[in-house]
Structure formats: C-alpha cells, structure tokens
Design a protein around this motif. Structure first.
Motif, PDB file in Angstrom:
ATOM      1  N   VAL A   1       0.836  -1.205   0.000  1.00  0.00           N
ATOM      2  CA  VAL A   1       0.000   0.000   0.000  1.00  0.00           C
ATOM      3  C   VAL A   1       0.872   1.256   0.000  1.00  0.00           C
ATOM      4  CG1 VAL A   1      -1.603   1.352   1.409  1.00  0.00           C
ATOM      5  CG2 VAL A   1      -1.995  -1.091   1.065  1.00  0.00           C
ATOM      6  N   ALA A   2       1.914   1.263   0.823  1.00  0.00           N
ATOM      7  CA  ALA A   2       2.778   2.432   0.908  1.00  0.00           C
ATOM      8  C   ALA A   2       3.542   2.660  -0.392  1.00  0.00           C
ATOM      9  CB  ALA A   2       3.748   2.276   2.076  1.00  0.00           C
ATOM     10  N   ALA A   3       3.980   1.576  -1.021  1.00  0.00           N
ATOM     11  CA  ALA A   3       4.729   1.708  -2.267  1.00  0.00           C
ATOM     12  C   ALA A   3       3.894   2.361  -3.354  1.00  0.00           C
ATOM     13  CB  ALA A   3       5.221   0.337  -2.726  1.00  0.00           C
ATOM     14  N   GLN A   4       2.609   2.083  -3.361  1.00  0.00           N
ATOM     15  CA  GLN A   4       1.727   2.696  -4.361  1.00  0.00           C
ATOM     16  C   GLN A   4       1.677   4.207  -4.209  1.00  0.00           C
ATOM     17  OE1 GLN A   4      -2.141   0.741  -4.527  1.00  0.00           O
ATOM     18  NE2 GLN A   4      -1.196  -1.211  -3.993  1.00  0.00           N
ATOM     19  N   ALA A   5       1.939   4.688  -2.991  1.00  0.00           N
ATOM     20  CA  ALA A   5       1.958   6.127  -2.736  1.00  0.00           C
ATOM     21  C   ALA A   5       3.381   6.688  -2.730  1.00  0.00           C
ATOM     22  CB  ALA A   5       1.287   6.425  -1.395  1.00  0.00           C
ATOM     23  N   GLY A   6       4.369   5.834  -2.979  1.00  0.00           N
ATOM     24  CA  GLY A   6       5.754   6.280  -2.983  1.00  0.00           C
ATOM     25  C   GLY A   6       6.310   6.551  -1.603  1.00  0.00           C
ATOM     26  N   VAL A   7       5.736   5.916  -0.582  1.00  0.00           N
ATOM     27  CA  VAL A   7       6.156   6.133   0.809  1.00  0.00           C
ATOM     28  C   VAL A   7       6.946   4.913   1.294  1.00  0.00           C
ATOM     29  CG1 VAL A   7       5.325   6.411   3.179  1.00  0.00           C
ATOM     30  CG2 VAL A   7       4.223   7.655   1.312  1.00  0.00           C
ATOM     31  N   PRO A   8       8.149   5.106   1.838  1.00  0.00           N
ATOM     32  CA  PRO A   8       8.948   3.980   2.327  1.00  0.00           C
ATOM     33  C   PRO A   8       8.321   3.324   3.562  1.00  0.00           C
ATOM     34  CG  PRO A   8      10.311   5.928   1.972  1.00  0.00           C
ATOM     35  CD  PRO A   8       8.891   6.379   1.906  1.00  0.00           C
ATOM     36  N   THR A   9       8.594   2.028   3.712  1.00  0.00           N
ATOM     37  CA  THR A   9       8.099   1.252   4.849  1.00  0.00           C
ATOM     38  C   THR A   9       9.268   0.753   5.684  1.00  0.00           C
ATOM     39  OG1 THR A   9       6.142   0.517   3.646  1.00  0.00           O
ATOM     40  CG2 THR A   9       6.777  -0.783   5.557  1.00  0.00           C
ATOM     41  N   ALA A  10       9.158   0.903   6.987  1.00  0.00           N
ATOM     42  CA  ALA A  10      10.139   0.373   7.935  1.00  0.00           C
ATOM     43  C   ALA A  10       9.460  -0.666   8.817  1.00  0.00           C
ATOM     44  CB  ALA A  10      10.704   1.500   8.798  1.00  0.00           C
ATOM     45  N   ALA A  11      10.268  -1.426   9.542  1.00  0.00           N
ATOM     46  CA  ALA A  11       9.745  -2.388  10.519  1.00  0.00           C
ATOM     47  C   ALA A  11      10.678  -2.405  11.718  1.00  0.00           C
ATOM     48  CB  ALA A  11       9.625  -3.780   9.905  1.00  0.00           C
ATOM     49  N   TYR A  12      10.123  -2.715  12.877  1.00  0.00           N
ATOM     50  CA  TYR A  12      10.886  -2.706  14.131  1.00  0.00           C
ATOM     51  C   TYR A  12      10.992  -4.132  14.652  1.00  0.00           C
ATOM     52  CZ  TYR A  12      12.438  -0.431  18.538  1.00  0.00           C
ATOM     53  OH  TYR A  12      13.152   0.017  19.624  1.00  0.00           O
ATOM     54  N   GLN A  13      12.222  -4.661  14.643  1.00  0.00           N
ATOM     55  CA  GLN A  13      12.498  -5.940  15.293  1.00  0.00           C
ATOM     56  C   GLN A  13      12.615  -5.641  16.795  1.00  0.00           C
ATOM     57  OE1 GLN A  13      16.436  -7.765  14.858  1.00  0.00           O
ATOM     58  NE2 GLN A  13      15.464  -9.723  14.403  1.00  0.00           N
ATOM     59  N   VAL A  14      11.547  -5.897  17.531  1.00  0.00           N
ATOM     60  CA  VAL A  14      11.416  -5.350  18.880  1.00  0.00           C
ATOM     61  C   VAL A  14      12.179  -6.167  19.916  1.00  0.00           C
ATOM     62  CG1 VAL A  14       9.206  -4.298  18.319  1.00  0.00           C
ATOM     63  CG2 VAL A  14       9.251  -6.583  19.332  1.00  0.00           C
ATOM     64  N   SER A  15      12.142  -5.660  21.137  1.00  0.00           N
ATOM     65  CA  SER A  15      12.941  -6.216  22.225  1.00  0.00           C
ATOM     66  C   SER A  15      12.655  -7.684  22.493  1.00  0.00           C
ATOM     67  CB  SER A  15      12.702  -5.414  23.501  1.00  0.00           C
ATOM     68  OG  SER A  15      11.322  -5.438  23.869  1.00  0.00           O
ATOM     69  N   GLY A  16      11.383  -8.083  22.401  1.00  0.00           N
ATOM     70  CA  GLY A  16      11.053  -9.485  22.643  1.00  0.00           C
ATOM     71  C   GLY A  16      11.607 -10.406  21.579  1.00  0.00           C
ATOM     72  N   GLU A  17      11.627  -9.946  20.337  1.00  0.00           N
ATOM     73  CA  GLU A  17      12.233 -10.720  19.260  1.00  0.00           C
ATOM     74  C   GLU A  17      13.726 -10.897  19.525  1.00  0.00           C
ATOM     75  OE1 GLU A  17      10.786  -9.541  15.181  1.00  0.00           O
ATOM     76  OE2 GLU A  17       9.854  -7.930  16.348  1.00  0.00           O
ATOM     77  N   TYR A  18      14.375  -9.814  19.921  1.00  0.00           N
ATOM     78  CA  TYR A  18      15.802  -9.852  20.257  1.00  0.00           C
ATOM     79  C   TYR A  18      16.068 -10.793  21.421  1.00  0.00           C
ATOM     80  CZ  TYR A  18      20.333  -8.012  21.925  1.00  0.00           C
ATOM     81  OH  TYR A  18      21.641  -7.891  22.350  1.00  0.00           O
ATOM     82  N   ALA A  19      15.281 -10.647  22.487  1.00  0.00           N
ATOM     83  CA  ALA A  19      15.503 -11.447  23.689  1.00  0.00           C
ATOM     84  C   ALA A  19      15.297 -12.938  23.428  1.00  0.00           C
ATOM     85  CB  ALA A  19      14.575 -10.975  24.812  1.00  0.00           C
ATOM     86  N   GLN A  20      14.350 -13.286  22.579  1.00  0.00           N
ATOM     87  CA  GLN A  20      14.132 -14.697  22.245  1.00  0.00           C
ATOM     88  C   GLN A  20      15.358 -15.303  21.580  1.00  0.00           C
ATOM     89  OE1 GLN A  20      10.520 -14.557  19.879  1.00  0.00           O
ATOM     90  NE2 GLN A  20       9.294 -15.307  21.573  1.00  0.00           N
TER      91      GLN A  20
END
Length: 339
Positions: free
Chosen positions: A275-294
């Motif tokens: 959806v964001a690409a259709q508007a030319g807007v970049p997308t980020a994601a957060y690999q959060v603390s629980g993912e790291y801790a696991q």
C-alpha cells in the motif's frame, strides 16, 4: 509424457544449480542486507555515569551521554543508517513534562548526538510520552464516561505537538511517532510546518500492535505502566485496520510508515509495504525487544545458531517489504556485512 521424456525433463530442470556454491547464491540472491538499511535503537539514562546493562536484553545498554556519543560514532563508522533515541528520565509526572523540556534527557541527548555526528547518519527521536509519564501510558489520562481511566486522545495530541517542536529544535532529523493516537501525524506535521520545520521527517508507527513482545523494552526504559495499551495500540487479531491506519497517516503527511513488531507480523508488513509503495512512501519495521531477547535466550542455551538466526530474521523482514529495519543488532550486523 513417456517415462523417458520425464527423465530427460528432470535432468534439464535443476533449481539446485542456482544454490550450488556460496558465490552462486550471492549472485542470485533477491534480498540483501546493507548497513544503510539498519536503524539502531539506543537508550540514554539521565544521570548515568556510564553504560548500564539491560538485564532482559543481553548486549543492550542504557547509555550515559558520553557512552551514547561513543556508540553513535561507532555506528557512523559502520555505515548504520540511523539512530533512534529513547530517553530514561529520573523524574516523571502525569503529563510527561520532561518530554518537551529542552533540558530533558532525550532532548539533550538528541542535541549532543547531532553535534557529534552531524548529517553522517540520521538522528531519530522517539516521539511518545510513555517514558516520561508516571503512569507509563503514551498520553494524558482522563476520566471516561463510566468513571474509568482512559487516555485523552486530543489532549495528548497537544503534548505531541510540543514534543515535536522540542525534538526538532534539538536536532532530530526524523521524528518517530509511536503513540498511536488518532490524528497524531496531522497535528505534528502542522506544528512543524507552522514553525518553519518542514525539513523534519515524520516516521509514523502506522501499524503498531498491542503486543506481548515489548516486555524487555519496558525494562530498558524502566516503564511504570500499569495495565496495557489495548485501547490505542492495534489488536493482533486484525489486519484490515492496519491498512486503514497506514492510509490515514499518509493522507496526514507521513513521510515514512512502520510496522511494529516485525517478525510476528510479516503478513501485515507485506500488505503495508504494498500500500505504501503505491503512494511512494517507504516502509520500515521494528524488530522489537522481545524478538531480540528470544534469539539471545535460545542461543545462550545452545538451541540455535545465533549469528545465523540474526541474519535470517533480518533478511525475512526485508524480504517481506521493509526498506529499513530498527534492530538492536544494527551495529553488530553492519560490522559483519562490512567484513
């Protein structure tokens, strides 16, 4: 088709040929990691005289201002794309007044890091009240129609606007709007533009879920939260509202959008990125603390190959559509990618 023809066909079509050597796999790889795509979340603790380990996140620290600058310069040397700063204040109150105080720990840290690194990497600010309120919620509290305590959406927006201006004045290139209040992007964008700061980028945490994966982060910021944030963060059971939130944030002027957490929500990430690409807007994601801790906990027990899983998890997030990834592994992985 005869058995002979089947045999000949099987001999001609061998996908394994493209996996035969490390050089071949590198050549045909569709998804690659690069240091510039990584954003490093960093915690700075008011009054700290040196780095302090975060117990639930081995390898992660609460920094002093001096150690924060050292970390920032190391990140620049490794080519890390950005630094997302979180403040840990000594004093908190009901409205989080330390959040927009020029002398508050986060704003001082932003100014200090920006002076140290200039434009060599992006200096990014977490724009949320939860680290600064004594109740730990992301906004100002009020009494609801049945006498219950609720977060006052519009009163919170006023605080976000003040935070945005303070963070921009401190030197932040990017403001990470993580509070999940309705209308936050438009209010912050309008405040910035009205004060001549149209240069500051707004990164909207457009799809931020009420997740159990945030526990170690709350340890890192010494959260005082009682209860949860299910009335304003998104329901893990729902997907359609993520796309609605993304569209609303883009309409209000978001320059970038983000999904949080990352790996448990790759389906959402893929949809948001489209959806964001259709508007030319970049997308980020957060690999959060629980993912790291696991990862760290399983590796410490010898159950997984840590280094391999770190790269595999980040590759999966990029493959799903994230152009950039907030990860506590940013410096480590950048150095590995640099050889």
């Amino acid at each position: 088709m005869s058995e002979a023809n089947l045999d000949r066909s099987a001999g001609r079509i061998r996908p394994r040929r493209l996996r035969s050597t490390p050089a071949m796999r590198r050549l045909v790889a569709q998804t690659r990691l690069h240091p510039a795509e990584l954003i490093w979340p960093l915690f700075v603790r008011e009054g700290a005289d040196g780095p302090r380990p975060v117990t639930s996140m081995p390898g992660v620290e609460q920094h002093s201002l001096d150690s924060l600058v050292t970390a920032a310069r190391e990140a620049v040397s490794a080519g890390v794309g950005g630094l997302m700063l979180f403040g840990v204040p000594q004093q908190r109150d009901a409205t989080g007044t330390g959040a927009d105080d020029p002398d508050g720990i986060l704003n001082v840290a932003l100014a200090t890091v920006r002076e140290a690194v200039g434009d060599d990497t992006l200096v990014m600010a977490d724009l949320c009240l939860d680290e600064f309120t004594d109740h730990g919620h992301c906004g100002v509290l009020t009494t609801g129609p049945r006498g219950e305590t609720v977060v006052d959406n519009d009163a919170t927006l006023e605080r976000y606007a003040a935070m945005a201006l303070a963070q921009a004045d401190a030197g932040a290139h990017v403001l990470g709007l993580s509070g999940m209040m309705d209308g936050q992007v438009g209010v912050v964008r309008d405040a910035l533009d009205a004060h001549g700061r149209s240069d500051v980028v707004v990164l909207a945490y457009a799809a931020k879920y009420a997740s159990g994966y945030y526990g170690p982060f709350r340890d890192a910021v010494e959260s005082t939260l009682q209860g949860d944030r299910s009335t304003y963060q998104q329901d893990p059971a729902n997907a359609a509202e993520s796309l609605r939130e993304v569209r609303l944030d883009m309409e209000q002027g978001a320059d970038m959008v983000m999904v949080k957490p990352a790996l448990p929500y790759l389906d959402i990430l893929a949809k948001v990125a489209d959806v964001a690409a259709q508007a030319g807007v970049p997308t980020a994601a957060y690999q959060v603390s629980g993912e790291y801790a696991q990862i760290e906990a399983a590796a410490e027990r010898g159950w997984i190959d840590r280094d391999r899983v770190v790269l595999e998890s980040l590759t999966a997030i990029r493959r799903a559509g994230a152009g950039s990834v907030l990860t506590y592994y940013a410096l480590e992985v950048a150095r590995r990618l640099n050889g």
